[in-house]
Design an enzyme around this catalytic site. Structure first.
Site, PDB file in Angstrom:
ATOM      1  N   HIS A 199       6.088   5.612 -13.539  1.00 20.25           N
ATOM      2  CA  HIS A 199       4.955   5.436 -12.769  1.00 20.25           C
ATOM      3  C   HIS A 199       5.148   5.356 -11.199  1.00 20.25           C
ATOM      4  CE1 HIS A 199       1.125   3.949 -11.257  1.00 20.25           C
ATOM      5  NE2 HIS A 199       1.333   2.540 -11.467  1.00 20.25           N
TER       6      HIS A 199
ATOM      7  N   ASN B 162      -0.428   5.217  -5.136  1.00 25.55           N
ATOM      8  CA  ASN B 162      -0.423   4.790  -6.605  1.00 25.55           C
ATOM      9  C   ASN B 162      -1.623   5.234  -7.105  1.00 25.55           C
ATOM     10  OD1 ASN B 162      -0.536   3.804  -9.256  1.00 25.55           O
ATOM     11  ND2 ASN B 162      -0.247   1.708  -8.554  1.00 25.55           N
TER      12      ASN B 162
ATOM     13  N   CYS C 194      -2.393   1.787 -15.658  1.00 32.13           N
ATOM     14  CA  CYS C 194      -1.258   2.770 -14.982  1.00 32.13           C
ATOM     15  C   CYS C 194      -0.448   3.120 -15.987  1.00 32.13           C
ATOM     16  CB  CYS C 194      -0.383   2.096 -13.929  1.00 32.13           C
ATOM     17  SG  CYS C 194      -1.287   1.420 -12.519  1.00 32.13           S
TER      18      CYS C 194
HETATM   19  N1  ACO Z   1       0.510  -4.681   5.415  1.00 33.10           N
HETATM   20  C1  ACO Z   1       1.234  -5.837   6.254  1.00 33.10           C
HETATM   21  N2  ACO Z   1       1.661  -6.858   5.518  1.00 33.10           N
HETATM   22  C2  ACO Z   1       1.287  -6.814   3.947  1.00 33.10           C
HETATM   23  C3  ACO Z   1       0.582  -6.091   3.529  1.00 33.10           C
HETATM   24  C4  ACO Z   1       0.130  -5.076   4.106  1.00 33.10           C
HETATM   25  N3  ACO Z   1      -0.531  -3.845   3.491  1.00 33.10           N
HETATM   26  N4  ACO Z   1       0.478  -6.498   2.199  1.00 33.10           N
HETATM   27  C5  ACO Z   1       1.025  -7.546   2.107  1.00 33.10           C
HETATM   28  N5  ACO Z   1       1.385  -8.239   3.130  1.00 33.10           N
HETATM   29  C6  ACO Z   1       2.233  -9.220   4.001  1.00 33.10           C
HETATM   30  C7  ACO Z   1       1.945 -10.586   2.860  1.00 33.10           C
HETATM   31  O1  ACO Z   1       0.742 -10.970   3.212  1.00 33.10           O
HETATM   32  C8  ACO Z   1       3.152 -11.216   2.892  1.00 33.10           C
HETATM   33  O2  ACO Z   1       3.125 -12.001   4.213  1.00 33.10           O
HETATM   34  P1  ACO Z   1       3.716 -13.366   4.430  1.00 33.10           P
HETATM   35  O3  ACO Z   1       5.211 -13.427   3.968  1.00 33.10           O
HETATM   36  O4  ACO Z   1       3.343 -13.734   5.638  1.00 33.10           O
HETATM   37  O5  ACO Z   1       2.778 -14.268   3.401  1.00 33.10           O
HETATM   38  C9  ACO Z   1       4.164 -10.349   3.061  1.00 33.10           C
HETATM   39  O6  ACO Z   1       3.558  -9.033   3.422  1.00 33.10           O
HETATM   40  C10 ACO Z   1       5.036  -9.898   1.739  1.00 33.10           C
HETATM   41  O7  ACO Z   1       4.229 -10.056   1.004  1.00 33.10           O
HETATM   42  P2  ACO Z   1       4.474  -9.391  -0.721  1.00 33.10           P
HETATM   43  O8  ACO Z   1       3.462  -9.552  -1.759  1.00 33.10           O
HETATM   44  O9  ACO Z   1       5.760 -10.488  -1.029  1.00 33.10           O
HETATM   45  O10 ACO Z   1       5.033  -7.990  -0.370  1.00 33.10           O
HETATM   46  P3  ACO Z   1       5.995  -7.164  -1.457  1.00 33.10           P
HETATM   47  O11 ACO Z   1       6.892  -6.775  -0.884  1.00 33.10           O
HETATM   48  O12 ACO Z   1       5.827  -7.706  -2.861  1.00 33.10           O
HETATM   49  O13 ACO Z   1       4.848  -5.885  -1.864  1.00 33.10           O
HETATM   50  C11 ACO Z   1       3.492  -4.681  -3.081  1.00 33.10           C
HETATM   51  C12 ACO Z   1       3.409  -6.011  -2.033  1.00 33.10           C
HETATM   52  C13 ACO Z   1       3.499  -3.206  -2.380  1.00 33.10           C
HETATM   53  C14 ACO Z   1       2.076  -5.018  -3.405  1.00 33.10           C
HETATM   54  C15 ACO Z   1       4.411  -4.819  -4.338  1.00 33.10           C
HETATM   55  O14 ACO Z   1       4.428  -6.320  -4.614  1.00 33.10           O
HETATM   56  C16 ACO Z   1       4.154  -3.971  -5.393  1.00 33.10           C
HETATM   57  O15 ACO Z   1       4.255  -2.758  -5.233  1.00 33.10           O
HETATM   58  N6  ACO Z   1       3.713  -4.576  -6.350  1.00 33.10           N
HETATM   59  C17 ACO Z   1       3.392  -3.652  -7.680  1.00 33.10           C
HETATM   60  C18 ACO Z   1       1.978  -3.171  -7.637  1.00 33.10           C
HETATM   61  C19 ACO Z   1       1.623  -2.266  -9.050  1.00 33.10           C
HETATM   62  O16 ACO Z   1       2.581  -1.964  -9.733  1.00 33.10           O
HETATM   63  N7  ACO Z   1       0.506  -2.174  -9.321  1.00 33.10           N
HETATM   64  C20 ACO Z   1       0.533  -1.344 -10.662  1.00 33.10           C
HETATM   65  C21 ACO Z   1      -0.432  -2.153 -11.548  1.00 33.10           C
HETATM   66  S1  ACO Z   1      -2.249  -2.252 -11.133  1.00 33.10           S
HETATM   67  C22 ACO Z   1      -2.951  -1.156 -12.433  1.00 33.10           C
HETATM   68  O17 ACO Z   1      -2.457  -1.007 -13.504  1.00 33.10           O
HETATM   69  C23 ACO Z   1      -4.350  -0.831 -12.122  1.00 33.10           C
END
Ligand code: ACO
Length: 337
Positions: A258, A288, A116
């Site tokens: 980003h 994203n 990214c």
């Molecule tokens: N829908 C419903 N529930 C979900 C989903 C979904 N799509 N995804 C995860 N959950 C659940 C999980 O299973 C977890 O459940 P649990 O508490 O029962 O275990 C709960 O939601 C919380 O999960 P987290 O992973 O803690 O959620 P978070 O608030 O961190 O959000 C996310 C996840 C959106 C992926 C976030 O961490 C994020 O944006 N991270 C950064 C991603 C990024 O920047 N990527 C770029 C790099 S990739 C590249 O360069 C190609």
């Protein structure tokens, strides 16, 4: 006389026409519109139709950026850089094909794979080439079709990523011109290589198993860990770029980060001590789009006349690798296409 600098001259963007709202995502994902909006800010993303590749989106965005720059003759562009993590093939690179289809051959053409952060890396590379006098103009394109590497059963990635392309034309100029790239900062930490990766398709795959595992062609991501690192690294990189150019945070008119997650952008602004009004966000409409996200956000904000000539912009990104990078620039007089 003012120092040499690369200057932004044209801006173009392209999103494939098919939109997928949160409610239209496959039922098997066991997710909801409310969860996605609340945890990421995303309302919809664009996914390319089957058969449409990263190069196709890159050509569209590149064509528009050239039009925005008023460049008609093929010999004026000496370099084409495509930042992508979803190239058409492992070999050859996507950029030579894009350059040929835009009528820009025999310009130098190569891909930059920095996740990214790819667009900021490509921008820095282009700026170095221009200040060294290598080319008159450089076309930098961020283009992705992440929909092609999403596991349809993995809700932690499938709801987040979208396809698209954004492009800029840079020319050689001087630091005192509006549009000048005034400072860049780049960095990496390969010890975090497993935080976001596509395990299959490379030389490593052959050395670990005799038969490829079809699931290894999908992106795997440790979102929570990336979230924490992203805010910290982008804040530090932003401060480094601002230090190089001599701007305080208060002097930055627009933060174009980003577009990974609206919460990441707001946490970044908070860490920098900047109010949310100065954060440019496009993730609601496009998800994203990895290396395409910054030029897409720039084009969207410019089309809404959010930037004034001479405004101070801070670009910052974080992604797979791990990689990060920032750039400080002023805004030129241009019309995006
Ligand atoms: N829908 C419903 N529930 C979900 C989903 C979904 N799509 N995804 C995860 N959950 C659940 C999980 O299973 C977890 O459940 P649990 O508490 O029962 O275990 C709960 O939601 C919380 O999960 P987290 O992973 O803690 O959620 P978070 O608030 O961190 O959000 C996310 C996840 C959106 C992926 C976030 O961490 C994020 O944006 N991270 C950064 C991603 C990024 O920047 N990527 C770029 C790099 S990739 C590249 O360069 C190609």
């Amino acid at each position: 006389m003012a120092a040499r600098a690369a200057v932004l001259k044209g801006l173009g963007s392209y999103l494939p026409p098919r939109t997928v709202t949160n409610d239209e995502l496959p039922r098997q994902l066991d997710t909801s519109d409310a969860w996605i909006r609340q945890r990421t800010g995303i309302r919809q993303r664009h996914w390319a139709d089957p058969g449409v590749c990263t190069s196709d989106l890159a050509v569209e965005a590149g064509h528009r950026a050239l039009k925005s720059a008023g460049i008609g003759t093929s010999d004026a562009v000496g370099m084409v850089i495509v930042a992508t993590t979803t190239p058409d093939h492992p070999c050859p690179a996507t950029a030579p094909d894009v350059a040929a289809r835009l009528g820009l051959g025999p310009a130098a053409a190569f891909d930059v794979a920095a996740g990214c952060s790819g667009f900021v890396y490509a921008l820095a590379t282009a700026a170095a080439a221009l200040t060294a006098g290598y080319a008159e103009h450089v076309l930098v394109i961020g283009a992705e079709t992440f929909s092609t590497v999403l596991d349809p059963a993995d809700r932690t990635t499938a709801v987040i990523f979208g396809d698209g392309a954004g492009a800029v034309v840079l020319r050689g100029g001087t630091c005192d011109e509006p549009g000048a790239i005034l400072a860049v900062d780049l960095g990496s930490d390969g010890t975090g290589k497993d935080f976001a990766s596509i395990p299959g398709g490379g030389a490593r795959e052959r050395s670990v198993r005799a038969e490829p595992n079809p699931d290894d062609r999908y992106l795997r991501m440790r979102g929570k860990e990336i979230f924490a690192q992203a805010v910290r690294r982008m804040a530090h990189s932003s401060a480094t770029a601002l230090g190089k150019v001599g701007w305080s945070v208060d002097q930055v008119d627009h933060l174009v980060g980003h577009q990974a997650n609206l919460r990441i952008l707001h946490a970044l602004a908070q860490q920098l001590g900047m109010d949310k009004q100065r954060v440019v966000s496009h993730i609601q409409q496009a998800g994203n789009t990895s290396a395409a996200s910054i030029p897409l956000a720039l084009a969207d904000a410019a089309a809404q006349h959010r930037f004034q000539t001479h405004d101070r912009l801070l670009l910052t990104a974080f992604g797979a690798g791990l990689t990060w990078g920032s750039a400080a620039l002023t805004w030129p007089q241009l019309t995006p296409a």
